[in-house]
Design a protein around this motif. Structure first.
Motif, mmCIF file in Angstrom:
data_model
loop_
_atom_site.group_PDB
_atom_site.id
_atom_site.type_symbol
_atom_site.label_atom_id
_atom_site.label_comp_id
_atom_site.label_asym_id
_atom_site.label_seq_id
_atom_site.Cartn_x
_atom_site.Cartn_y
_atom_site.Cartn_z
ATOM 1 N N ASN A 55 -0.268 4.648 0.014
ATOM 2 C CA ASN A 55 -0.686 5.244 0.407
ATOM 3 C C ASN A 55 -0.780 4.801 2.685
ATOM 4 O O ASN A 55 -1.737 5.721 3.060
ATOM 5 C CB ASN A 55 -2.234 5.812 0.351
ATOM 6 N N TYR A 56 -0.746 4.064 2.446
ATOM 7 C CA TYR A 56 0.374 3.523 4.044
ATOM 8 C C TYR A 56 -0.227 4.650 5.065
ATOM 9 O O TYR A 56 1.266 5.690 4.620
ATOM 10 C CB TYR A 56 1.041 2.501 4.447
ATOM 11 N N LYS A 57 -0.409 4.880 6.400
ATOM 12 C CA LYS A 57 -0.379 5.916 6.921
ATOM 13 C C LYS A 57 1.051 5.941 7.911
ATOM 14 O O LYS A 57 0.970 7.312 8.097
ATOM 15 C CB LYS A 57 -1.693 5.952 8.276
ATOM 16 N N TRP B 124 -2.888 1.498 -4.024
ATOM 17 C CA TRP B 124 -2.652 2.821 -4.285
ATOM 18 C C TRP B 124 -4.308 3.693 -3.903
ATOM 19 O O TRP B 124 -4.585 4.637 -4.908
ATOM 20 C CB TRP B 124 -2.154 3.752 -5.592
ATOM 21 N N ARG C 269 5.731 3.966 4.778
ATOM 22 C CA ARG C 269 4.804 4.346 3.400
ATOM 23 C C ARG C 269 5.991 5.038 2.272
ATOM 24 O O ARG C 269 6.442 4.960 1.258
ATOM 25 C CB ARG C 269 3.750 6.066 3.710
ATOM 26 N N THR D 148 -8.696 3.936 3.898
ATOM 27 C CA THR D 148 -7.639 4.916 5.239
ATOM 28 C C THR D 148 -6.579 4.324 6.126
ATOM 29 O O THR D 148 -5.842 4.945 6.725
ATOM 30 C CB THR D 148 -8.465 4.458 6.584
ATOM 31 N N GLY D 149 -5.349 3.768 4.671
ATOM 32 C CA GLY D 149 -4.135 3.670 5.174
ATOM 33 C C GLY D 149 -3.814 2.793 6.540
ATOM 34 O O GLY D 149 -2.837 2.382 6.979
ATOM 35 N N GLU D 150 -4.706 1.811 6.633
ATOM 36 C CA GLU D 150 -4.311 0.818 7.833
ATOM 37 C C GLU D 150 -3.719 -0.561 7.445
ATOM 38 O O GLU D 150 -3.472 -1.041 8.221
ATOM 39 C CB GLU D 150 -5.638 0.250 8.138
ATOM 40 N N VAL E 169 -5.583 6.121 -2.159
ATOM 41 C CA VAL E 169 -5.740 7.373 -1.776
ATOM 42 C C VAL E 169 -5.874 8.202 -3.223
ATOM 43 O O VAL E 169 -6.106 9.148 -3.704
ATOM 44 C CB VAL E 169 -4.924 7.825 -1.214
ATOM 45 N N ASN F 87 0.486 -1.195 0.416
ATOM 46 C CA ASN F 87 0.405 0.226 0.082
ATOM 47 C C ASN F 87 1.003 1.244 0.088
ATOM 48 O O ASN F 87 1.542 1.592 0.716
ATOM 49 C CB ASN F 87 -0.374 0.261 1.582
ATOM 50 N N GLU G 291 4.705 6.964 7.698
ATOM 51 C CA GLU G 291 5.973 7.146 7.184
ATOM 52 C C GLU G 291 6.781 6.205 6.730
ATOM 53 O O GLU G 291 7.279 6.839 5.906
ATOM 54 C CB GLU G 291 6.032 9.011 7.935
ATOM 55 N N PHE H 114 -7.648 -0.779 3.961
ATOM 56 C CA PHE H 114 -6.515 0.080 3.353
ATOM 57 C C PHE H 114 -6.675 1.180 2.191
ATOM 58 O O PHE H 114 -6.068 2.331 2.053
ATOM 59 C CB PHE H 114 -6.299 -0.727 2.076
#
Length: 590
Positions: A311-313, A486, A318, A451-453, A488, A309, A315, A449
């Motif tokens: 766009n994983y929350k 991807w 990511r 929401t970046g979780e 987001v 992902n 940083e 995924f």
């Protein structure tokens, strides 16, 4: 037949697949697991305005001809004398009704026009030229339009106006229409019109169709019977009207018992709910139960793929997921040959998540990009990224000191995926990366995924295995929040910037540019060049980690069933599973 057929019926090419002329008879039974599987009759029947042939080229089908000018002016000509399954003429009025009274009626279509009827967000000018000719004209090219008509889940730009008008207040007394809706249990007339007029899910036995078989059973029922459409538009080379088979029966049950029932000889044509791990069991019953098992191949790009992902929350993670060298290291850390041997007895092909050899866009470099198993190189690449520190257990550490532990989530619908992850766990242990797995319900999984979780997803590969230049390359670019690599960025594209975030990676920006260029393309040469560049970028960047390809898909057929290809590609698009192989030409020997 002269009274039932169009003046110019579609003559099916029997030489394309070595078909033989058949005879009229018999009932063909298939096993299904859910009530909504009734839609498979529309997918398998595959009668479309334009459709893919067995070489995956777009050809007129229900239409007599289909002309395109400047990539934006589409003229559709109907077959004179063509009729709905109830014998009523199929004319331009059915298209006008859909345009004026359905898709542009706010009570019926609150979300606006389907995407395939929009070019750069703008609708076409619709014209009825005569009873058998319709034209759609956009300001800009719209190559997605014919695709929308040809897909397994087609956009239906026509409805049987003579039948549907009784449920529409423009043509019937509104009070009476609302009263009928209430009597039938619908919340209003619009819900009734939609429910009784579905073409993709043909649940209403009164609803006329253009498909080879029409539903005769009001659900819910464990036994849905579809009978031959007496006004079907296709014929064999001898001029005999298709389909040969009198009726198709869908036996509704449970998905879990489909393999066992198939092995007991209870299905005449079965691939749905059968997997590779059923193959040996099914072969054991071959002959004794009066069936044969055909080794078709799965048409998805990769049987099992991993989607980091981007766009994983978190940083730190990511940044790593957005680094192509990290994705490449993960990819070459996977031992695909072991996966192939352990899961598929060596009968699949190791490879990347890209087009298959059967695709005209295939190049060997695409299938072999970053798929070699090279633990030494992968470790060196990870060291070069500054990930050279490890804890006492030998697990690499992130720059902030946390152990490198990846949680891979799935929708929990495949034992193949679970088994594959167990093997990949050992492969990545050799890289100093630990993995853990989590199974979730599909809806919860998708929300996570977006929401970046979700760090990484395991799922089937891309549906581009049999891609042609005419197909939409949307899976190779961020266009939807349902894309696990991807979401987001895809949400940003889908909402026109109202939600999500724009892509930050230059390579992803380029993919989006190319996708938009395809949407504006006017000829095959442009589309082929766009596809080629997108495939190159996607493979080199390893935006999804493919593992094995062309896995055997068991297709079980009654030993007497004729004209089913011995080998085929089983996929959603463009083959519509059995659709392009013309089930209307299947027939039973004495």
């Amino acid at each position: 037949m002269s009274e039932r057929l169009p003046e110019q019926p579609l003559v099916v090419n029997f030489e394309a697949n070595g078909r033989s002329i058949g005879r009229y008879c018999c009932s063909m039974e298939m096993l299904m697991g859910k009530a909504k599987d009734i839609r498979m009759m529309t997918v398998y029947g595959y009668a479309r305005l334009v459709g893919f042939d067995e070489k995956f080229a777009l050809k007129p089908d229900i239409l007599e001809s289909f002309e395109v000018e400047e990539g934006r002016i589409f003229t559709l000509r109907l077959r004179k004398g063509h009729k709905w399954s109830d014998g009523h003429p199929f004319t331009a009025e059915d298209f006008r009704y859909y345009w004026d009274d359905v898709v542009n009626n706010e009570e019926l279509t609150r979300a606006g026009l389907p995407q395939v009827l929009l070019s750069n967000g703008k609708p076409p000018t619709f014209e009825v030229i005569d009873d058998h000719t319709i034209r759609y004209t956009w300001e800009e090219p719209n190559p997605a339009f014919p695709l929308g008509l040809a897909y397994p889940r087609a956009t239906y730009i026509y409805k049987p106006a003579h039948f549907m008008k009784q449920f529409h207040p423009t043509y019937s007394d509104r009070g009476e229409v609302e009263k009928k809706a209430e009597e039938l249990g619908y919340r209003n007339w619009a819900a009734m019109h939609t429910g009784l007029g579905r073409q993709y899910r043909p649940e209403n036995p009164e609803m006329p169709t253009l498909q080879p078989w029409h539903n005769t059973t009001a659900g819910p029922s464990k036994r849905m019977v579809f009978q031959r459409n007496p006004y079907y538009h296709r014929v064999d080379p001898d001029g005999q009207q298709l389909p040969y088979i009198d009726e198709v029966v869908l036996l509704m049950g449970s998905t879990d018992i489909v393999p066992a029932k198939t092995g007991a000889g209870e299905s005449d044509l079965q691939a749905r709910y059968l997997r590779f791990d059923n193959f040996t069991f099914l072969k054991e019953g071959e002959g004794k139960q009066g069936y044969r098992v055909l080794p078709w191949r799965a048409g998805i790009a990769s049987q099992i793929s991993l989607y980091p992902n981007l766009n994983y929350k978190d940083e730190a993670w990511r940044d790593l997921f957005q680094n192509r060298d990290f994705r490449r290291a993960l990819s070459i850390g996977v031992n695909r040959n072991e996966l192939n041997e352990q899961l598929f007895f060596g009968m699949a092909k190791p490879g990347a998540d890209t087009v298959l050899e059967a695709s005209p866009l295939y190049k060997e470099s695409l299938g072999t990009s970053w798929v070699q198993h090279d633990t030494e190189l992968a470790n060196r690449m990870l060291d070069d990224l500054g990930l050279n520190k490890k804890n006492a257990e030998g697990t690499r550490l992130l720059p902030d000191g946390r152990p490198m532990e990846i949680i891979i989530e799935s929708a929990g619908e495949s034992t193949e995926q679970t088994d594959a992850l167990e093997l990949i766990r050992y492969h990545w242990d050799e890289l100093g990366i630990r993995i853990f797995t989590r199974s979730l319900q599909r809806d919860i999984h998708r929300r996570r995924f977006l929401t970046g979780e979700t760090m990484m997803t395991v799922s089937k590969g891309l549906n581009i295995g049999l891609a042609t230049p005419d197909l939409n390359p949307e899976e190779l670019a961020p266009v939807s929040p349902a894309q696990p690599n991807w979401p987001v960025w895809g949400q940003y594209t889908q909402t026109g910037g109202k939600a999500g975030e724009p892509p930050s990676l230059p390579s992803v920006k380029r993919l989006l540019e190319l996708y938009n260029a395809w949407r504006a393309s006017t000829n095959d040469a442009q589309r082929e060049a766009i596809w080629s560049e997108m495939l190159e970028i996607y493979s080199e960047e390893v935006f999804s980690i493919g593992t094995t390809r062309e896995v055997i898909q068991p297709v079980v057929i009654n030993s007497k069933l004729q004209n089913v290809p011995e080998t085929g590609i089983y996929s959603w698009a463009p083959s519509s599973f059995f659709g392009v192989y013309r089930p209307d030409t299947f027939w039973f020997a004495e």
